[in-house]
Design a protein around this motif. Structure first.
Motif, PDB file in Angstrom:
ATOM      1  N   GLN A 221       0.828  -1.209   0.000  1.00 34.64           N
ATOM      2  CA  GLN A 221       0.000   0.000   0.000  1.00 34.64           C
ATOM      3  C   GLN A 221       0.863   1.260   0.000  1.00 34.64           C
ATOM      4  OE1 GLN A 221      -3.019   0.627  -0.553  1.00 34.64           O
ATOM      5  NE2 GLN A 221      -3.143   2.752   0.111  1.00 34.64           N
ATOM      6  N   SER A 222       1.958   1.251   0.777  1.00 34.22           N
ATOM      7  CA  SER A 222       2.830   2.441   0.776  1.00 34.22           C
ATOM      8  C   SER A 222       3.436   2.640  -0.610  1.00 34.22           C
ATOM      9  CB  SER A 222       3.999   2.325   1.748  1.00 34.22           C
ATOM     10  OG  SER A 222       3.689   1.567   2.842  1.00 34.22           O
ATOM     11  N   PHE A 223       3.810   1.549  -1.267  1.00 35.78           N
ATOM     12  CA  PHE A 223       4.380   1.666  -2.617  1.00 35.78           C
ATOM     13  C   PHE A 223       3.328   2.196  -3.587  1.00 35.78           C
ATOM     14  CE2 PHE A 223       8.624   0.041  -2.855  1.00 35.78           C
ATOM     15  CZ  PHE A 223       8.782  -0.652  -1.672  1.00 35.78           C
ATOM     16  N   ASP A 376      -7.759  -9.093  -7.990  1.00 37.09           N
ATOM     17  CA  ASP A 376      -6.800  -9.157  -6.875  1.00 37.09           C
ATOM     18  C   ASP A 376      -5.406  -9.523  -7.379  1.00 37.09           C
ATOM     19  OD1 ASP A 376      -8.859  -8.708  -5.072  1.00 37.09           O
ATOM     20  OD2 ASP A 376      -9.256 -10.844  -4.791  1.00 37.09           O
ATOM     21  N   ASN A 377      -5.345 -10.436  -8.352  1.00 38.70           N
ATOM     22  CA  ASN A 377      -4.039 -10.860  -8.854  1.00 38.70           C
ATOM     23  C   ASN A 377      -3.324  -9.750  -9.617  1.00 38.70           C
ATOM     24  OD1 ASN A 377      -3.199 -13.735  -8.270  1.00 38.70           O
ATOM     25  ND2 ASN A 377      -5.357 -14.013  -8.796  1.00 38.70           N
ATOM     26  N   MET A 378      -4.104  -8.959 -10.361  1.00 35.81           N
ATOM     27  CA  MET A 378      -3.468  -7.837 -11.080  1.00 35.81           C
ATOM     28  C   MET A 378      -2.912  -6.829 -10.080  1.00 35.81           C
ATOM     29  SD  MET A 378      -6.140  -7.367 -14.212  1.00 35.81           S
ATOM     30  CE  MET A 378      -5.475  -5.952 -15.065  1.00 35.81           C
ATOM     31  N   ASP A 379      -3.731  -6.555  -9.044  1.00 38.75           N
ATOM     32  CA  ASP A 379      -3.294  -5.623  -8.000  1.00 38.75           C
ATOM     33  C   ASP A 379      -2.051  -6.178  -7.294  1.00 38.75           C
ATOM     34  OD1 ASP A 379      -3.052  -3.849  -5.961  1.00 38.75           O
ATOM     35  OD2 ASP A 379      -4.984  -4.214  -5.025  1.00 38.75           O
ATOM     36  N   PHE A 380      -2.083  -7.470  -6.984  1.00 36.20           N
ATOM     37  CA  PHE A 380      -0.970  -8.105  -6.278  1.00 36.20           C
ATOM     38  C   PHE A 380       0.310  -8.044  -7.121  1.00 36.20           C
ATOM     39  CE2 PHE A 380       1.634 -11.629  -4.797  1.00 36.20           C
ATOM     40  CZ  PHE A 380       1.540 -11.506  -3.420  1.00 36.20           C
ATOM     41  N   LEU A 381       0.150  -8.350  -8.404  1.00 36.52           N
ATOM     42  CA  LEU A 381       1.305  -8.325  -9.305  1.00 36.52           C
ATOM     43  C   LEU A 381       1.970  -6.945  -9.302  1.00 36.52           C
ATOM     44  CD1 LEU A 381       3.006  -9.573 -11.670  1.00 36.52           C
ATOM     45  CD2 LEU A 381       1.298  -8.669 -13.227  1.00 36.52           C
ATOM     46  N   ASN A 384       2.534  -5.684  -5.004  1.00 32.52           N
ATOM     47  CA  ASN A 384       3.372  -6.504  -4.135  1.00 32.52           C
ATOM     48  C   ASN A 384       4.544  -7.160  -4.863  1.00 32.52           C
ATOM     49  OD1 ASN A 384       0.973  -5.889  -2.799  1.00 32.52           O
ATOM     50  ND2 ASN A 384       1.190  -7.608  -1.425  1.00 32.52           N
ATOM     51  N   ILE A 385       4.554  -7.104  -6.195  1.00 35.59           N
ATOM     52  CA  ILE A 385       5.700  -7.691  -6.905  1.00 35.59           C
ATOM     53  C   ILE A 385       6.458  -6.648  -7.726  1.00 35.59           C
ATOM     54  CG2 ILE A 385       6.432  -9.431  -8.607  1.00 35.59           C
ATOM     55  CD1 ILE A 385       4.463 -11.302  -7.409  1.00 35.59           C
TER      56      ILE A 385
END
Ligand code: PFF
Length: 444
Positions: A221-223, A376-381, A384-385
């Protein structure tokens, strides 16, 4: 950004980059994430990460931009003399592209919400404003695809015409107005039954509610909220005026981002109990809860709040414009003849990848893998990646390939002697911290 859209003053630069960075991340994603991952404890982690990791990284990105003054897909090679390092820029642009894909889903919800409000205010809609149940809207594939299509279209037209400079000028008024409007909504929410419990939920850090996953998402979230690791902020700084002060600009953006996130939390959580929602409602949280706040209000009062709310939502456009612009500028390389073509192709591609994301709330809601739904996966990619990896690579780039004295030159006046600690933080501490968090996430 086109070359001519250089901001004349440091304040102009701060407002323009805040216009890009402070958007749905603070207003929509922060409350949704905090609701799912532990309320006050999530807020605490988010603050720690934003101040101790986000701020130095933002200073790092501004420093690279100011030093290199060119496109993100060329700036790394230009500064280090090693062309292969430009891959960091390309990876950032990929992050921005995917990010725009799921950002426009939420943008589409905003368009639908505003259209419904507008229709009901002029007496064209059926029922009352309170009868808008956003749960149903979000799960309607046709509405949502049209909504996000319109959101992308508006973004595309503005980028095609190259008029975003006008919007940047307008941000002088737009940003302060956002604070005023959000405060109005917070005041209304705080007056609802059960508000105190919601305030406690978001402000009281109950560490037992924080999971390892919550910690990782707080970093993501900070990123996301500061656009880190996407090279977005590098691009902005590469067009900044000479007198742009890196530390003040970065600090202002961090502070504004924290305030908007807090206000968004204080607008939503106090209202949750009053309407029988749960904090862990997910991505639709903002859209389900806030319209209900206005439900029992008189027409006039509702209008008074709906306008600020719609306005706050529309701020998502200043971010989406920058998202598209970032990709357009690397392909047009300031050749404005190519602008229309590149903007149209980019928008069509974004629209295509955003369709499965939007359908994860309706026809494709059964598909779950990895981090959850397709959305969720697009957001995670991205969050978070790609963003942490981009930031990690950039810290290595700065620490290993750039000369300390070059960095110091652009760092600006340093009465507080911050340069040396900042440099060693970026060189030795942050890469280890980011890598650690990143690896923990892979093996969680
Ligand atoms: N930080 C923006 C937000 O919170 O809405 C999203 C974003 C904009 C990310 C621009 C990256 C970027 F280059």
């Amino acid at each position: 950004m086109s070359k001519q859209s250089q901001w004349k003053t440091s304040t102009g630069f701060i407002l323009a980059s805040a216009g890009s960075a402070i958007g749905l991340g603070a207003m929509w994603k922060f409350p949704y994430m905090a609701g799912v991952y532990g309320g006050g404890a999530f807020l605490l982690m988010f603050l720690v990460f934003t101040i101790f990791i986000g701020l130095p990284l933002l200073i790092m990105e501004f420093t690279i931009g100011k030093l290199g003054r060119t496109y993100t897909t060329a700036i790394f090679g230009k500064l280090s003399g090693k062309k292969w390092t430009n891959i960091i820029g390309w990876s950032g642009n990929l992050a921005v592209f995917v990010l725009f894909g799921f950002y426009s889903v939420v943008g589409g919800w905003i368009i639908i919400y505003i259209a419904q409000v507008a229709m009901q205010l002029v007496g064209l809609g059926s029922g009352t404003l309170g009868s808008i149940h956003f749960d149903q809207v979000i799960s309607n594939p046709v509405y949502t695809i049209i909504g996000q299509g319109i959101f992308i279209l508006i973004t595309m037209v503005i980028v095609m015409l190259g008029v975003e400079h006008g919007l940047e000028k307008a941000s002088k008024v737009m940003m302060p107005l956002l604070f005023v409007f959000l405060i109005l909504i917070v005041i209304k929410s705080l007056s609802l039954d059960g508000a105190a419990e919601g305030v406690r939920f978001i402000l009281e850090p109950r560490m037992e509610d924080l999971s390892m996953q919550g910690v990782l998402f707080a970093l993501g979230q900070s990123f996301f909220a500061l656009s880190l690791g996407t090279t977005g902020m590098i691009t902005y700084a590469s067009y900044a005026p000479k007198e742009m002060t890196i530390k003040t600009s970065a600090l202002s953006i961090v502070i504004m981002n924290i305030i908007v996130s807090l206000l968004a939390g204080l607008a939503i959580f106090p209202a949750i109990n009053a309407f029988g929602y749960k904090p862990e409602e997910g991505p639709g949280l903002l859209f389900k809860v806030l319209p209900r706040v206005f439900e029992q209000m008189s027409f006039g009062a509702r209008f008074l709040l709906d306008f600020p709310l719609s306005y706050s939502y529309l701020r998502a456009l200043t971010s989406s414009i920058s998202l598209l612009e970032l990709n357009v500028s690397i392909f047009t390389k300031n050749d404005n003849r190519k602008r229309t073509k590149v903007a149209v192709i980019g928008s069509v591609l974004v629209f295509l990848i955003s369709i499965p994301a939007t359908l994860s709330f309706s026809s494709l809601s059964g598909i779950h893998f990895g981090a959850g739904s397709i959305f969720d996966n697009m957001d995670f990619l991205v969050s978070n990646i790609l963003m942490p990896l981009g930031a990690f690579a950039t810290t290595l780039f700065v620490g290993q390939l750039l000369k300390m004295k070059d960095l110091e030159k652009v760092f600006g006046r340093d009465r507080l002697k911050l340069f040396v600690p900042w440099y060693y933080l970026v060189k030795y501490v942050l890469p280890v911290v980011i890598l650690l968090v990143f690896v923990m996430q892979l093996f969680k």
